[in-house]
Design a protein around this motif. Structure first.
Motif, PDB file in Angstrom:
ATOM      1  N   MET A  60     114.636 117.423 105.932  1.00  0.00           N
ATOM      2  CA  MET A  60     113.289 117.096 106.401  1.00  0.00           C
ATOM      3  C   MET A  60     112.250 117.698 105.463  1.00  0.00           C
ATOM      4  O   MET A  60     112.420 118.824 104.979  1.00  0.00           O
ATOM      5  CB  MET A  60     113.085 117.630 107.815  1.00  0.00           C
ATOM      6  N   ASP A  61     111.224 116.928 105.182  1.00  0.00           N
ATOM      7  CA  ASP A  61     110.126 117.416 104.342  1.00  0.00           C
ATOM      8  C   ASP A  61     109.149 118.204 105.217  1.00  0.00           C
ATOM      9  O   ASP A  61     108.624 117.693 106.196  1.00  0.00           O
ATOM     10  CB  ASP A  61     109.406 116.227 103.692  1.00  0.00           C
ATOM     11  N   LYS A  62     108.942 119.478 104.845  1.00  0.00           N
ATOM     12  CA  LYS A  62     107.934 120.280 105.547  1.00  0.00           C
ATOM     13  C   LYS A  62     106.980 120.802 104.489  1.00  0.00           C
ATOM     14  O   LYS A  62     107.380 121.617 103.646  1.00  0.00           O
ATOM     15  CB  LYS A  62     108.587 121.440 106.299  1.00  0.00           C
ATOM     16  N   ASP A  63     105.774 120.296 104.491  1.00  0.00           N
ATOM     17  CA  ASP A  63     104.753 120.683 103.498  1.00  0.00           C
ATOM     18  C   ASP A  63     105.262 120.562 102.070  1.00  0.00           C
ATOM     19  O   ASP A  63     105.047 121.458 101.238  1.00  0.00           O
ATOM     20  CB  ASP A  63     104.266 122.125 103.761  1.00  0.00           C
ATOM     21  N   GLY A  64     105.976 119.489 101.799  1.00  0.00           N
ATOM     22  CA  GLY A  64     106.426 119.233 100.429  1.00  0.00           C
ATOM     23  C   GLY A  64     107.729 119.903 100.060  1.00  0.00           C
ATOM     24  O   GLY A  64     108.259 119.693  98.971  1.00  0.00           O
ATOM     25  N   GLU A  65     108.252 120.741 100.978  1.00  0.00           N
ATOM     26  CA  GLU A  65     109.530 121.402 100.680  1.00  0.00           C
ATOM     27  C   GLU A  65     110.637 120.794 101.516  1.00  0.00           C
ATOM     28  O   GLU A  65     110.402 120.318 102.632  1.00  0.00           O
ATOM     29  CB  GLU A  65     109.422 122.898 100.969  1.00  0.00           C
ATOM     30  N   THR A  66     111.854 120.831 100.957  1.00  0.00           N
ATOM     31  CA  THR A  66     112.986 120.223 101.662  1.00  0.00           C
ATOM     32  C   THR A  66     113.684 121.259 102.547  1.00  0.00           C
ATOM     33  O   THR A  66     114.078 122.328 102.073  1.00  0.00           O
ATOM     34  CB  THR A  66     113.988 119.641 100.637  1.00  0.00           C
ATOM     35  N   HIS A  67     113.779 120.918 103.837  1.00  0.00           N
ATOM     36  CA  HIS A  67     114.435 121.814 104.799  1.00  0.00           C
ATOM     37  C   HIS A  67     115.675 121.142 105.381  1.00  0.00           C
ATOM     38  O   HIS A  67     115.772 119.912 105.415  1.00  0.00           O
ATOM     39  CB  HIS A  67     113.463 122.164 105.934  1.00  0.00           C
ATOM     40  N   LEU A  68     116.591 121.995 105.854  1.00  0.00           N
ATOM     41  CA  LEU A  68     117.810 121.499 106.499  1.00  0.00           C
ATOM     42  C   LEU A  68     117.660 121.789 107.991  1.00  0.00           C
ATOM     43  O   LEU A  68     117.622 122.959 108.400  1.00  0.00           O
ATOM     44  CB  LEU A  68     119.014 122.257 105.916  1.00  0.00           C
ATOM     45  N   VAL A  69     117.503 120.722 108.778  1.00  0.00           N
ATOM     46  CA  VAL A  69     117.202 120.940 110.198  1.00  0.00           C
ATOM     47  C   VAL A  69     118.191 120.191 111.098  1.00  0.00           C
ATOM     48  O   VAL A  69     118.883 119.266 110.647  1.00  0.00           O
ATOM     49  CB  VAL A  69     115.760 120.461 110.548  1.00  0.00           C
ATOM     50  N   LYS A 114     118.597 110.840 101.930  1.00  0.00           N
ATOM     51  CA  LYS A 114     117.316 110.619 102.624  1.00  0.00           C
ATOM     52  C   LYS A 114     116.676 111.932 103.102  1.00  0.00           C
ATOM     53  O   LYS A 114     117.356 112.791 103.665  1.00  0.00           O
ATOM     54  CB  LYS A 114     117.542 109.752 103.869  1.00  0.00           C
ATOM     55  N   VAL A 115     115.359 112.006 102.901  1.00  0.00           N
ATOM     56  CA  VAL A 115     114.589 113.138 103.433  1.00  0.00           C
ATOM     57  C   VAL A 115     113.597 112.558 104.438  1.00  0.00           C
ATOM     58  O   VAL A 115     112.827 111.641 104.111  1.00  0.00           O
ATOM     59  CB  VAL A 115     113.816 113.876 102.311  1.00  0.00           C
ATOM     60  N   TYR A 116     113.607 113.080 105.671  1.00  0.00           N
ATOM     61  CA  TYR A 116     112.770 112.548 106.742  1.00  0.00           C
ATOM     62  C   TYR A 116     111.411 113.240 106.781  1.00  0.00           C
ATOM     63  O   TYR A 116     111.301 114.432 106.475  1.00  0.00           O
ATOM     64  CB  TYR A 116     113.484 112.721 108.100  1.00  0.00           C
ATOM     65  N   GLY A 117     110.396 112.485 107.163  1.00  0.00           N
ATOM     66  CA  GLY A 117     109.058 113.047 107.325  1.00  0.00           C
ATOM     67  C   GLY A 117     109.004 113.891 108.593  1.00  0.00           C
ATOM     68  O   GLY A 117     109.604 113.508 109.606  1.00  0.00           O
ATOM     69  N   GLU A 118     108.275 115.002 108.562  1.00  0.00           N
ATOM     70  CA  GLU A 118     108.219 115.900 109.721  1.00  0.00           C
ATOM     71  C   GLU A 118     107.531 115.222 110.906  1.00  0.00           C
ATOM     72  O   GLU A 118     108.000 115.313 112.040  1.00  0.00           O
ATOM     73  CB  GLU A 118     107.479 117.190 109.330  1.00  0.00           C
ATOM     74  N   LYS A 119     106.454 114.524 110.623  1.00  0.00           N
ATOM     75  CA  LYS A 119     105.722 113.881 111.722  1.00  0.00           C
ATOM     76  C   LYS A 119     106.239 112.483 112.003  1.00  0.00           C
ATOM     77  O   LYS A 119     106.458 112.110 113.156  1.00  0.00           O
ATOM     78  CB  LYS A 119     104.231 113.824 111.375  1.00  0.00           C
ATOM     79  N   SER A 120     106.452 111.711 110.929  1.00  0.00           N
ATOM     80  CA  SER A 120     106.850 110.304 111.119  1.00  0.00           C
ATOM     81  C   SER A 120     108.292 110.175 111.625  1.00  0.00           C
ATOM     82  O   SER A 120     108.630 109.240 112.346  1.00  0.00           O
ATOM     83  CB  SER A 120     106.723 109.544 109.801  1.00  0.00           C
ATOM     84  N   GLY A 121     109.131 111.134 111.232  1.00  0.00           N
ATOM     85  CA  GLY A 121     110.551 111.059 111.631  1.00  0.00           C
ATOM     86  C   GLY A 121     111.312 109.974 110.878  1.00  0.00           C
ATOM     87  O   GLY A 121     112.455 109.686 111.208  1.00  0.00           O
ATOM     88  N   ILE A 122     110.664 109.376 109.876  1.00  0.00           N
ATOM     89  CA  ILE A 122     111.382 108.349 109.114  1.00  0.00           C
ATOM     90  C   ILE A 122     111.564 108.809 107.651  1.00  0.00           C
ATOM     91  O   ILE A 122     110.753 109.579 107.139  1.00  0.00           O
ATOM     92  CB  ILE A 122     110.677 106.954 109.155  1.00  0.00           C
ATOM     93  N   PRO A 123     112.652 108.332 107.007  1.00  0.00           N
ATOM     94  CA  PRO A 123     112.890 108.764 105.622  1.00  0.00           C
ATOM     95  C   PRO A 123     111.830 108.205 104.685  1.00  0.00           C
ATOM     96  O   PRO A 123     111.491 107.027 104.778  1.00  0.00           O
ATOM     97  CB  PRO A 123     114.262 108.184 105.287  1.00  0.00           C
ATOM     98  N   PHE A 124     111.281 109.039 103.814  1.00  0.00           N
ATOM     99  CA  PHE A 124     110.252 108.543 102.893  1.00  0.00           C
ATOM    100  C   PHE A 124     110.481 108.991 101.456  1.00  0.00           C
ATOM    101  O   PHE A 124     109.775 108.571 100.549  1.00  0.00           O
ATOM    102  CB  PHE A 124     108.850 108.949 103.366  1.00  0.00           C
ATOM    103  N   ARG A 125     111.470 109.866 101.235  1.00  0.00           N
ATOM    104  CA  ARG A 125     111.850 110.196  99.854  1.00  0.00           C
ATOM    105  C   ARG A 125     113.321 110.599  99.870  1.00  0.00           C
ATOM    106  O   ARG A 125     113.932 110.693 100.941  1.00  0.00           O
ATOM    107  CB  ARG A 125     110.962 111.293  99.272  1.00  0.00           C
ATOM    108  N   LYS A 126     113.855 110.822  98.660  1.00  0.00           N
ATOM    109  CA  LYS A 126     115.266 111.184  98.569  1.00  0.00           C
ATOM    110  C   LYS A 126     115.437 112.355  97.620  1.00  0.00           C
ATOM    111  O   LYS A 126     114.653 112.506  96.675  1.00  0.00           O
ATOM    112  CB  LYS A 126     116.089 110.000  98.051  1.00  0.00           C
ATOM    113  N   THR A 127     116.458 113.156  97.866  1.00  0.00           N
ATOM    114  CA  THR A 127     116.768 114.261  96.959  1.00  0.00           C
ATOM    115  C   THR A 127     118.232 114.659  97.134  1.00  0.00           C
ATOM    116  O   THR A 127     118.922 114.118  98.001  1.00  0.00           O
ATOM    117  CB  THR A 127     115.830 115.471  97.220  1.00  0.00           C
ATOM    118  N   LYS A 128     118.674 115.591  96.337  1.00  0.00           N
ATOM    119  CA  LYS A 128     120.066 116.060  96.479  1.00  0.00           C
ATOM    120  C   LYS A 128     120.206 116.858  97.775  1.00  0.00           C
ATOM    121  O   LYS A 128     119.231 117.450  98.258  1.00  0.00           O
ATOM    122  CB  LYS A 128     120.416 117.008  95.326  1.00  0.00           C
TER     123      LYS A 128
END
Ligand code: SF4
Length: 306
Positions: A60-69, A114-128
């Motif tokens: 999940m993206d939180k303020d531009g950083e990738t978190h594992l939630v 896939k990386v999910y948006g914190e608010k939208s809950g939908i994937p909007f970018r990808k990373t390792k």
């Protein structure tokens, strides 16, 4: 020589360690690569103490950083625990000659996940995946592959040979003559990545001496595994390699045999013949015409038989 050691996501070798208590056994891993590699398995999520079975997690993206939630409750954030665990979970991996990671896993995925948006809950970018990213930073030069790519014959075989080359390099005695010899015997293997990278490595080798040994080995290793091996091997470059190798038989082959060899190179170029078959033919000619320089070329042992 000992089998190369390959660090691998445990679920790919059949360990029932996934979130649902299942495995993700990979047919090419268990039926083919297990014959040529020694495996060292890991599971970052089990190492984190998340248990088997366990709730699913996502990036999940939180303020531009990738978190594992946690997939259902993003307030359960495993990122700090992950980074703390990863620091010690790499023990043993530094000895590996290759790394295979599970596709699409938020921890192990090497190709973008896939990386999910914190608010939208939908994937909007990808990373390792987080663990894959950690391994790339810790061990940038060890050849790596995402398990999804193992289904591609060409990519799987490129990985196989890169692992063997990496193992060979790690086993060098680290004397000037060893680096020069390595460069010489891998000439036509490296040529598959193009003439320019081969020349650049040659320049690194050229000035190697006792006084700059450490720097030269490091520079060569960095450039070969960190830059050249990140590029693709193309059929165009391979055709070029084959034509150069064919040049050694000039004056040794009769008209009909010469034509047969060039027809085979053309057949490879047009996709009608595999590279391995072409190498087997060239290896045979190398033996029968006692081509001393070619005989030592790793290209033949890496592709000719395995
Ligand atoms: Fe497999 Fe990695 Fe998931 Fe563990 S964390 S089950 S090794 S993909």
């Amino acid at each position: 020589m000992k089998k190369p050691l390959v660090a691998i996501s445990g679920c790919l070798v059949g360990e029932a360690i996934r979130y649902d208590g299942q495995h993700k056994r990979h047919p090419h891993v268990t039926h083919e690569l297990s014959k040529i590699f020694e495996f060292y398995s890991f599971c970052p999520e089990v190492a984190m103490g998340l248990g088997i079975p366990r709730p699913t997690i996502k990036l999940m993206d939180k303020d531009g950083e990738t978190h594992l939630v946690d997939s259902k409750d993003s307030s359960i954030d495993h990122t700090k625990l992950a980074h703390k665990t990863f620091k010690t979970h790499t023990d043993g991996i530094e000895e590996a000659h290759g790394i295979i990671l599970t596709k699409n896993s938020p921890s192990c995925g090497l190709d973008p996940v896939k990386v999910y948006g914190e608010k939208s809950g939908i994937p909007f970018r990808k990373t390792k995946g987080l663990w894959a990213e950690h391994l790339c930073q810790e061990f940038p030069l060890i050849p790596k592959i995402d398990s999804g790519r193992l289904y591609d014959d060409h990519l799987r075989d490129t990985f196989r040979t890169q692992v063997l080359v990496f193992q060979d390099f790690q086993n060098l005695k680290k004397e000037a003559k060893d680096l020069i010899k390595f460069h010489e015997v891998y000439k036509y293997y490296i040529f598959q990545y193009g003439a320019a990278p081969l020349k650049a490595l040659g320049r690194i080798c050229a000035g190697v001496s006792k006084s700059n040994l450490k720097e030269k080995f490091a520079e060569y290793e960095e450039y070969l595994f960190g830059t050249i091996f990140q590029k693709n091997i193309t059929d165009k470059n391979r055709t070029n390699v084959a034509e150069h190798v064919a040049g050694y038989f000039k004056g040794h082959l009769e008209g009909g045999d010469k034509k047969y060899l060039h027809d085979n190179i053309k057949a490879f170029h047009s996709g009608k013949l595999s590279f391995e078959s072409l190498i087997v033919l060239m290896g045979f000619l190398t033996k029968t015409h006692n081509q001393k320089y070619l005989k030592d070329q790793k290209l033949f042992s890496l592709y000719g038989k395995h």
